[in-house]
Design a protein around this motif. Structure first.
Motif, PDB file in Angstrom:
ATOM      1  N   LEU A 283      -1.464  45.340  12.918  1.00  0.00           N
ATOM      2  CA  LEU A 283      -0.893  45.064  11.587  1.00  0.00           C
ATOM      3  C   LEU A 283      -1.899  45.563  10.554  1.00  0.00           C
ATOM      4  O   LEU A 283      -2.823  44.838  10.167  1.00  0.00           O
TER       5      LEU A 283
ATOM      6  N   GLY B  79      -3.340  40.382   2.949  1.00  0.00           N
ATOM      7  CA  GLY B  79      -2.110  39.638   3.202  1.00  0.00           C
ATOM      8  C   GLY B  79      -1.628  39.802   4.636  1.00  0.00           C
ATOM      9  O   GLY B  79      -0.871  38.968   5.143  1.00  0.00           O
TER      10      GLY B  79
ATOM     11  N   ASN C 209      -3.372  39.289   7.072  1.00  0.00           N
ATOM     12  CA  ASN C 209      -4.025  38.248   7.879  1.00  0.00           C
ATOM     13  C   ASN C 209      -3.052  37.117   8.206  1.00  0.00           C
ATOM     14  O   ASN C 209      -3.045  36.598   9.327  1.00  0.00           O
ATOM     15  N   LEU C 210      -2.249  36.720   7.240  1.00  0.00           N
ATOM     16  CA  LEU C 210      -1.249  35.683   7.494  1.00  0.00           C
ATOM     17  C   LEU C 210      -0.174  36.210   8.441  1.00  0.00           C
ATOM     18  O   LEU C 210       0.325  35.487   9.305  1.00  0.00           O
ATOM     19  N   LEU C 211       0.143  37.491   8.295  1.00  0.00           N
ATOM     20  CA  LEU C 211       1.125  38.102   9.194  1.00  0.00           C
ATOM     21  C   LEU C 211       0.621  38.058  10.643  1.00  0.00           C
ATOM     22  O   LEU C 211       1.402  37.820  11.575  1.00  0.00           O
TER      23      LEU C 211
ATOM     24  N   ARG D 228       1.098  34.487  11.839  1.00  0.00           N
ATOM     25  CA  ARG D 228       2.505  34.181  12.102  1.00  0.00           C
ATOM     26  C   ARG D 228       3.021  34.901  13.356  1.00  0.00           C
ATOM     27  O   ARG D 228       3.989  34.460  13.973  1.00  0.00           O
ATOM     28  N   SER D 229       2.399  36.023  13.691  1.00  0.00           N
ATOM     29  CA  SER D 229       2.830  36.794  14.859  1.00  0.00           C
ATOM     30  C   SER D 229       2.259  36.274  16.165  1.00  0.00           C
ATOM     31  O   SER D 229       2.583  36.812  17.220  1.00  0.00           O
ATOM     32  N   SER D 230       1.390  35.284  16.102  1.00  0.00           N
ATOM     33  CA  SER D 230       0.627  34.866  17.279  1.00  0.00           C
ATOM     34  C   SER D 230       1.083  33.502  17.787  1.00  0.00           C
ATOM     35  O   SER D 230       1.294  32.575  17.009  1.00  0.00           O
TER      36      SER D 230
END
Lengths: 169, 169, 169, 169
Positions: free
Chosen positions: A61, A85, A87-89, A92-94
């Motif tokens: 990402l 931003g 980093n939040l993705l 959320r993907s993990s």
């Protein structure tokens, strides 16, 4: 459904962490997990190299808008254009995340994971203190093998947790 | 480097579009492209089913925070938690994009692609008008086969365009 | 609670739209509304100048990370660093929105508003067509005075709508 | 140009922090700063109440999509719909930031500020450690008055720093 394991780590890590990250990636791929990271160099590249060497799938990402900025070991590269931003993705993907080393971006990923209920395992990373003393917010692994075991177990528990996936608002 | 082709399309499309979307997915995979979409049902599921049937890789950028909301034909599912904010992420992830059908989410993806310089091909989708008359903003394909050819060509040109990947600010 | 009216419009609009935008801003401020926009030049600057001239409050959601890029008529400038991602932020911040002129960024804001249920009023902007003919997706005002009336009414209805503010996932 | 001071703090803080937050808000407003926060209850509400009591302007960047979730002391409420993604928006909106108390959301804001170069001042908040010992990443104030002085000075330096506003990618 596959486990997705996030790996947070710096592009310019302390010496010795690259070998650990590569072992971590290999073990995660051997366990059948998809490895998600920021897609850059340093820890991110090493963990992807390890995962690919074991036939695994890696997702990057990227903070910028150019896919060519990704490291050469990504199965899938997503240029988010979100800067930090992403980093939040990543969080959320993990289904669970390993934090490797001591960058501030990594610290933000630890904090966002703790805030949103995604399990974290530390490897040579930050510890947190308040006035009252140290805060034991997440388990810390002694080496990459141990981190892989801990995070896979945590991700399995997370996947079967009926409250996971709750909106974080 | 693989071509990444975005496919924008509604979860509840007009009749007949699902067959077209499935053919589109198959052709994109046969051309070696990674298919990126919103990961949901309808057009998104059909294009992924087609791509997987030809051995392709599919990426779903989900609006919510639960990976289980993705359709069953995703190679990689990324729960973004960004709602319609994932539409821009789809555009940024694509070397070129096909817009299928007439949803407003699809229209937003057309507009964001045009705004940020990502090539768009239309398939049974919106056309745009100003007072002065119709605006010919992107090529329109007559069927899925033709859409696949047009978008692969556009993505190849985009990949070799030295100005691609420019920040859109 | 104040009404928040979004104004979408290009930084380099067609001639004549700046005067309309300035009148629009003045009328919105006279009605007590907070004006939200992208914070840039062109239509955005003109609508802010009009609103400030009537003692109104203006909010600019900038695409970049430097507050100094905002136009001089912003009461509050928020540098989002999200590029065109701020377009969705504008929509989410608005109880209703006026779309002015024919840019692709503006088109994306129209589409995101329609997708997420935020009322839109058009002023010299895009009209939408499908194969079956024109789609009457939002009301179109003949001039700035009329746009102000229509959008204020729409925003009042939206504010008292018990279903507004629903997640768009 | 006004100084924008971010205040990060939990919705359910430890006892005693609300009084400190209210004093902080008052002092920031007296210094002419715009106060930016997450717009919620707890520390966020207290700092806004303090700022408004001194005639200041307050901006709330809400995690959800409903403006009515904001606290009653906001001059401007922006419902971002970004969940914890609004934390980065708070950092980007701030010329300098005070972190109050010990929540994980606050920790993420500290980390994102340090990562992107926005000055941070701590008030009864986290301290950071690596194996090698404590990391002195930001100054810590003993009380709200002192935090206000430190953060205003830091914001003034940041505003005149020619390298501020750099993309964080």
């Amino acid at each position: 459904m596959s486990l997705y394991i996030g790996v947070a780590g710096a592009s310019r890590p302390a010496p010795g962490l690259l070998e650990q990250a590569e072992v971590l990636g290999r073990r995660l791929a051997e366990a059948g997990a998809v490895v998600v990271c920021g897609g850059g160099p340093g820890v991110m590249e090493a963990v992807c190299r390890g995962a690919r060497s074991a036939g695994g799938t890696t997702v990057g990402l990227l903070p910028g808008v150019d896919r060519r900025d990704g490291n050469p070991y990504l199965s899938v590269a997503v240029p988010t254009g979100m800067g930090q931003g992403r980093n939040l993705l990543l969080v959320r993907s993990s289904d669970a995340m390993v934090a490797v080393g001591g960058g501030f971006g990594t610290l933000s990923e630890i904090a966002l994971a703790l805030r949103t209920g995604v399990p974290v395992v530390g490897l040579a990373t930050w510890s947190l203190h308040l006035d009252s003393g140290p805060v034991d917010a997440f388990p810390v692994a002694g080496d990459a093998e141990s981190a892989a075991h801990l995070v896979i177990d945590a991700a399995r528990s997370f996947q079967t947790d009926p409250t996971r996936g709750e909106p974080d608002v």
